[in-house]
Design a protein around this motif. Structure first.
Motif, PDB file in Angstrom:
ATOM      1  N   ILE A 143      52.436  27.809  79.260  1.00 33.15           N
ATOM      2  CA  ILE A 143      52.429  29.026  78.442  1.00 33.15           C
ATOM      3  C   ILE A 143      52.482  30.269  79.330  1.00 33.15           C
ATOM      4  O   ILE A 143      53.235  31.200  79.068  1.00 33.15           O
ATOM      5  N   GLN A 144      51.685  30.288  80.411  1.00 28.97           N
ATOM      6  CA  GLN A 144      51.710  31.420  81.341  1.00 28.97           C
ATOM      7  C   GLN A 144      51.194  30.957  82.691  1.00 28.97           C
ATOM      8  O   GLN A 144      50.198  30.240  82.774  1.00 28.97           O
ATOM      9  N   VAL A 145      51.893  31.354  83.751  1.00 30.16           N
ATOM     10  CA  VAL A 145      51.437  31.130  85.127  1.00 30.16           C
ATOM     11  C   VAL A 145      51.295  32.486  85.777  1.00 30.16           C
ATOM     12  O   VAL A 145      52.273  33.227  85.882  1.00 30.16           O
ATOM     13  N   ASP A 146      50.070  32.822  86.198  1.00 33.82           N
ATOM     14  CA  ASP A 146      49.845  34.160  86.756  1.00 33.82           C
ATOM     15  C   ASP A 146      48.573  34.166  87.583  1.00 33.82           C
ATOM     16  O   ASP A 146      47.789  33.205  87.559  1.00 33.82           O
ATOM     17  N   THR A 147      48.363  35.259  88.292  1.00 31.51           N
ATOM     18  CA  THR A 147      47.094  35.468  88.971  1.00 31.51           C
ATOM     19  C   THR A 147      46.007  35.647  87.920  1.00 31.51           C
ATOM     20  O   THR A 147      46.312  35.999  86.757  1.00 31.51           O
ATOM     21  N   PRO A 148      44.739  35.421  88.267  1.00 27.33           N
ATOM     22  CA  PRO A 148      43.672  35.659  87.287  1.00 27.33           C
ATOM     23  C   PRO A 148      43.703  37.072  86.720  1.00 27.33           C
ATOM     24  O   PRO A 148      43.491  37.260  85.512  1.00 27.33           O
ATOM     25  N   GLN A 149      44.003  38.053  87.584  1.00 29.10           N
ATOM     26  CA  GLN A 149      44.031  39.437  87.115  1.00 29.10           C
ATOM     27  C   GLN A 149      45.076  39.629  86.012  1.00 29.10           C
ATOM     28  O   GLN A 149      44.803  40.199  84.955  1.00 29.10           O
ATOM     29  N   LYS A 150      46.295  39.131  86.263  1.00 23.65           N
ATOM     30  CA  LYS A 150      47.376  39.337  85.291  1.00 23.65           C
ATOM     31  C   LYS A 150      47.133  38.542  84.015  1.00 23.65           C
ATOM     32  O   LYS A 150      47.460  39.007  82.917  1.00 23.65           O
ATOM     33  N   LEU A 151      46.569  37.350  84.170  1.00 27.86           N
ATOM     34  CA  LEU A 151      46.304  36.543  82.978  1.00 27.86           C
ATOM     35  C   LEU A 151      45.326  37.259  82.056  1.00 27.86           C
ATOM     36  O   LEU A 151      45.489  37.253  80.828  1.00 27.86           O
ATOM     37  N   ILE A 152      44.306  37.891  82.644  1.00 25.23           N
ATOM     38  CA  ILE A 152      43.288  38.584  81.846  1.00 25.23           C
ATOM     39  C   ILE A 152      43.792  39.941  81.347  1.00 25.23           C
ATOM     40  O   ILE A 152      43.594  40.311  80.198  1.00 25.23           O
ATOM     41  N   LEU A 153      44.474  40.677  82.219  1.00 20.77           N
ATOM     42  CA  LEU A 153      44.900  42.029  81.862  1.00 20.77           C
ATOM     43  C   LEU A 153      46.228  42.059  81.110  1.00 20.77           C
ATOM     44  O   LEU A 153      46.490  42.983  80.354  1.00 20.77           O
ATOM     45  N   GLU A 154      47.085  41.040  81.321  1.00 18.16           N
ATOM     46  CA  GLU A 154      48.413  41.030  80.701  1.00 18.16           C
ATOM     47  C   GLU A 154      48.707  39.678  80.061  1.00 18.16           C
ATOM     48  O   GLU A 154      49.638  38.974  80.456  1.00 18.16           O
ATOM     49  N   PRO A 155      47.901  39.237  79.082  1.00 19.86           N
ATOM     50  CA  PRO A 155      48.171  37.959  78.419  1.00 19.86           C
ATOM     51  C   PRO A 155      49.528  37.991  77.730  1.00 19.86           C
ATOM     52  O   PRO A 155      49.888  38.989  77.102  1.00 19.86           O
ATOM     53  N   ARG A 156      50.258  36.883  77.867  1.00 21.13           N
ATOM     54  CA  ARG A 156      51.640  36.856  77.384  1.00 21.13           C
ATOM     55  C   ARG A 156      51.736  36.849  75.859  1.00 21.13           C
ATOM     56  O   ARG A 156      52.669  37.403  75.288  1.00 21.13           O
ATOM     57  N   ASP A 157      50.780  36.159  75.198  1.00 22.83           N
ATOM     58  CA  ASP A 157      50.875  36.064  73.734  1.00 22.83           C
ATOM     59  C   ASP A 157      49.482  35.850  73.142  1.00 22.83           C
ATOM     60  O   ASP A 157      48.471  35.870  73.848  1.00 22.83           O
ATOM     61  N   SER A 158      49.439  35.626  71.841  1.00 18.55           N
ATOM     62  CA  SER A 158      48.164  35.503  71.140  1.00 18.55           C
ATOM     63  C   SER A 158      47.412  34.239  71.563  1.00 18.55           C
ATOM     64  O   SER A 158      46.180  34.230  71.563  1.00 18.55           O
ATOM     65  N   PHE A 159      48.146  33.173  71.918  1.00 23.70           N
ATOM     66  CA  PHE A 159      47.468  31.954  72.378  1.00 23.70           C
ATOM     67  C   PHE A 159      46.685  32.228  73.661  1.00 23.70           C
ATOM     68  O   PHE A 159      45.532  31.807  73.799  1.00 23.70           O
ATOM     69  N   VAL A 160      47.303  32.938  74.605  1.00 18.57           N
ATOM     70  CA  VAL A 160      46.631  33.258  75.870  1.00 18.57           C
ATOM     71  C   VAL A 160      45.406  34.114  75.595  1.00 18.57           C
ATOM     72  O   VAL A 160      44.318  33.857  76.118  1.00 18.57           O
TER      73      VAL A 160
END
Length: 355
Positions: free
Chosen positions: A216-233
């Motif tokens: 669904i998303q591969v990112d750094t912890p910062q980006k995953l938390i600050l820039e979630p790709r969609d509602s599931f994330v």
């Protein structure tokens, strides 16, 4: 280092566990795989050491297809740590650590020295623990031995399948800190499966969030938390983490850093009323300057949490501190930024502060 190209896994009963999986794990990276139960994260990890074979697609290590490695060659170069550590109960700690090095025909002194070196890395005094049996160890100590047993023969890759999930919270947090410290020293390529988002963000250089066999998303912890790709994330991350336990680099990622090189400072090209962090050309931390005066540098590691950072600010007696990853300067953070972050994560209801 490890690359999945168009990988699928379908079981005989028709269950499609992995669908068109494409991912590259960099050398020396700690990648965490996370997602709901049954999402395929453990299947993905087991395909790396061929405990599970893909139905379609290709997996590479160092540019070479897995099927071109013999099973023994492949698995001898991959350490594996499970939730149930399964130390051999009739063997001492040292004998457990020695299993794979002995298979590889290492000399006894070499194995003994390696065992002592690894024991010290995880804070276990060799003279006390090497001759103990697994039954004499606590759960956390046994898990540490399991980790260093997997590292004993110096493999390139370490696979860790929810290794701390059965431990109490204090032991678990201690082992997470050990792994972060150990990884800075050994710089292995680690794939770490967990169901805990806090653990994933605390440990991972990057996080691979999966659902129903797909990335669904591969990112750094910062980006995953600050820039979630969609509602599931967004829903998976949730609000589980106390703001006090948030890694400091997530706070620093939201701030604007003032970073100059040593040359610019020597040229006098700065505002004496502004705070600066000074670095050399190769990114090494030199000193901090605040209101034109050099300050004692007390760096904040990027994986330190906000509560620990608050104490560090008190100890430093400064308003701004460098955020470092190893010896590399990656950002700065101020006390005001910490307060703004905490204020944004809390609210007051009927006179009570909630998170």
């Amino acid at each position: 280092m490890i690359e999945f190209k168009g990988v699928h896994k379908t079981y005989p009963d028709g269950t499609e566990a992995i669908k068109d999986f494409n991912l590259k794990v960099q050398e020396g990276e700690l990648l965490t795989l996370i997602g709901p139960s049954g999402c395929g994260k453990t299947t993905t990890m087991k395909m790396i050491n061929r405990l599970v074979e893909p139905t379609a697609g290709e997996i590479y290590i160092d540019g070479r297809q897995l099927k071109d490695y013999s099973i023994h060659e492949l698995r001898w170069n991959i350490g594996y740590v499970l939730q149930q550590i399964a130390l051999f109960p009739h063997m001492t700690v040292e004998e457990n650590i020695a299993v794979v090095p002995e298979m590889k025909k290492w000399k006894k002194k070499e194995i003994h020295d390696r065992a002592k070196e690894l024991m010290r890395m995880v804070g276990m005094e060799p003279s006390i623990y090497l001759k103990k049996k697994p039954s004499e160890l606590s759960g956390g100590q046994a898990q540490r031995v399991g980790v260093i047993r997997a590292l004993a023969a110096d493999p390139q890759i370490l696979l860790m399948d929810e290794p701390f999930s059965a431990l109490d919270p204090i032991s678990r947090e201690g082992l997470q800190k050990d792994i972060r410290k150990l990884q800075r020293q050994i710089k292995k390529t680690i794939v770490f499966v967990t169901h805990d988002i806090d653990e994933a963000t605390a440990l991972g250089d990057r996080i691979c969030l999966m659902n129903a066999g797909e990335i669904i998303q591969v990112d750094t912890p910062q980006k995953l938390i600050l820039e979630p790709r969609d509602s599931f994330v967004r829903s998976f991350i949730g609000d589980k983490k106390s703001p006090w336990q948030t890694a400091i680099d997530i706070v620093a990622a939201q701030s604007v850093s003032h970073i100059l090189t040593q040359t610019a400072y020597e040229a006098g090209d700065f505002d004496p009323d502004q705070a600066y962090i000074l670095t050399s050309d190769d990114g090494q931390l030199l000193c901090a300057v605040e209101h034109g005066k050099q300050q004692n540098v007390l760096a904040v590691p990027s994986d330190m949490n906000v509560l620990e950072a608050v104490h560090t600010f008190e100890e430093a007696g400064a308003n701004i501190l460098p955020v470092t990853k190893g010896e590399e300067l990656i950002a700065t953070v101020t006390q005001q930024e910490l307060l703004r972050y905490l204020a944004g994560k809390t609210e007051v209801r009927n006179g009570v502060v909630t998170q």
